[in-house]
Design a protein around this motif. Structure first.
Motif, PDB file in Angstrom:
ATOM      1  N   THR A   9       0.855  -1.184   0.000  1.00  0.00           N
ATOM      2  CA  THR A   9       0.000   0.000   0.000  1.00  0.00           C
ATOM      3  C   THR A   9       0.888   1.230   0.000  1.00  0.00           C
ATOM      4  N   THR A  10       0.412   2.247  -0.629  1.00  0.00           N
ATOM      5  CA  THR A  10       1.145   3.493  -0.705  1.00  0.00           C
ATOM      6  C   THR A  10       0.378   4.539   0.090  1.00  0.00           C
ATOM      7  N   ASP A  11       1.081   5.320   0.869  1.00  0.00           N
ATOM      8  CA  ASP A  11       0.448   6.393   1.629  1.00  0.00           C
ATOM      9  C   ASP A  11       0.448   7.649   0.761  1.00  0.00           C
ATOM     10  N   ASN A  12      -0.679   7.891   0.112  1.00  0.00           N
ATOM     11  CA  ASN A  12      -0.789   9.048  -0.775  1.00  0.00           C
ATOM     12  C   ASN A  12      -0.910  10.368  -0.015  1.00  0.00           C
ATOM     13  N   TYR A  24      -9.478  13.504   5.521  1.00  0.00           N
ATOM     14  CA  TYR A  24      -9.487  13.744   4.072  1.00  0.00           C
ATOM     15  C   TYR A  24     -10.798  14.345   3.575  1.00  0.00           C
ATOM     16  N   HIS A  44      -8.428   7.120   0.086  1.00  0.00           N
ATOM     17  CA  HIS A  44      -7.154   6.530  -0.340  1.00  0.00           C
ATOM     18  C   HIS A  44      -6.139   7.594  -0.766  1.00  0.00           C
ATOM     19  N   GLY A  45      -6.537   8.867  -0.669  1.00  0.00           N
ATOM     20  CA  GLY A  45      -5.626   9.940  -1.068  1.00  0.00           C
ATOM     21  C   GLY A  45      -5.560  10.125  -2.570  1.00  0.00           C
ATOM     22  N   THR A  46      -6.668   9.855  -3.228  1.00  0.00           N
ATOM     23  CA  THR A  46      -6.725  10.031  -4.683  1.00  0.00           C
ATOM     24  C   THR A  46      -7.788  11.062  -5.033  1.00  0.00           C
ATOM     25  N   SER A  51     -10.423  10.066 -10.658  1.00  0.00           N
ATOM     26  CA  SER A  51     -10.024   8.652 -10.610  1.00  0.00           C
ATOM     27  C   SER A  51     -11.154   7.768 -11.119  1.00  0.00           C
ATOM     28  N   THR A  59      -3.383  10.002  -7.852  1.00  0.00           N
ATOM     29  CA  THR A  59      -3.038  10.535  -6.528  1.00  0.00           C
ATOM     30  C   THR A  59      -3.228  12.052  -6.501  1.00  0.00           C
ATOM     31  N   ARG A  61      -1.054  14.226  -5.575  1.00  0.00           N
ATOM     32  CA  ARG A  61       0.149  14.820  -6.160  1.00  0.00           C
ATOM     33  C   ARG A  61       0.075  14.809  -7.683  1.00  0.00           C
ATOM     34  N   GLU A  62      -0.312  13.654  -8.284  1.00  0.00           N
ATOM     35  CA  GLU A  62      -0.436  13.571  -9.751  1.00  0.00           C
ATOM     36  C   GLU A  62      -1.443  14.595 -10.257  1.00  0.00           C
TER      37      GLU A  62
END
Length: 187
Positions: A9-12, A24, A44-46, A51, A59, A61-62
């Motif tokens: 898992t990535t912490d977005n 969030y 999920h930070g997206t 999305s 994400t 950031r993206e």
């Protein structure tokens, strides 16, 4: 022999100091250029809607990197900024004179909402709201004003937040008309 797959898992949220998986929902991506690129944040930070449209996670950031002019902010701050954009784009609080025919056509166009008439200091004031919003809870209100000094009624329209009541609208319109009358009498 069984193989175990380890889920990664990535912490977005990790690069953002104030936003995390616990708060969030209070945040969003806001488009400072007002080009319709604002978006929500998922747990999920997206980017929530982007999305879903892309059918893949994007994400925060993206999204910010790909949409220059967008910022990460709270919903409350985004609402304040959006209201400022709307104020400019939709001439909120700025009355415009209209012909009687337009007033009558709009009155018959759709069932009017908040249709009220009042009389105060010998001024008859009538207003109604169009049932359909322009955007973001902003509506056009149509008004008729009859002062004892007028040969005919004056007709105006004004864009306001839908929560405005008859007396607030009346005060805005009467203030506008009084200024115009004063200017006309000084010429």
């Amino acid at each position: 022999m069984t193989t175990q797959t380890k889920e990664t898992t990535t912490d977005n949220f990790k690069e953002f100091e104030l936003i995390n998986e616990k708060n969030y929902f209070k945040w969003c991506v806001f488009d400072k250029d007002n080009k319709g690129r604002s978006d929500g944040i998922s747990k999920h930070g997206t980017a929530l809607f982007s999305s879903a449209l892309a059918e893949k996670p994007i994400t925060i950031r993206e999204y910010l990197d790909n949409n220059k002019g967008c910022i990460l902010t709270t919903h409350n701050m985004a609402l304040k900024m959006q209201r400022e954009f709307d104020k400019i784009k939709y001439d909120i609080y700025k009355p415009f004179s209209i012909p009687e025919q337009i007033f009558d056509e709009m009155l018959c166009c759709m069932p009017p909402e908040k249709w009220e008439t009042s009389e105060d200091n010998f001024i008859i004031f009538e207003s109604f709201k169009m049932a359909e919003a322009l955007t973001n809870h902003i509506y056009t209100f149509y008004c008729r004003v009859k002062k004892p000094s007028y040969k005919n009624s004056k007709y105006l329209k004004i864009n306001l937040h839908g929560s405005c009541n008859h007396h607030q609208i009346r005060n805005l319109i009467i203030e506008h008309i009084n200024k115009k009358d004063l200017l006309a009498n000084t010429k």
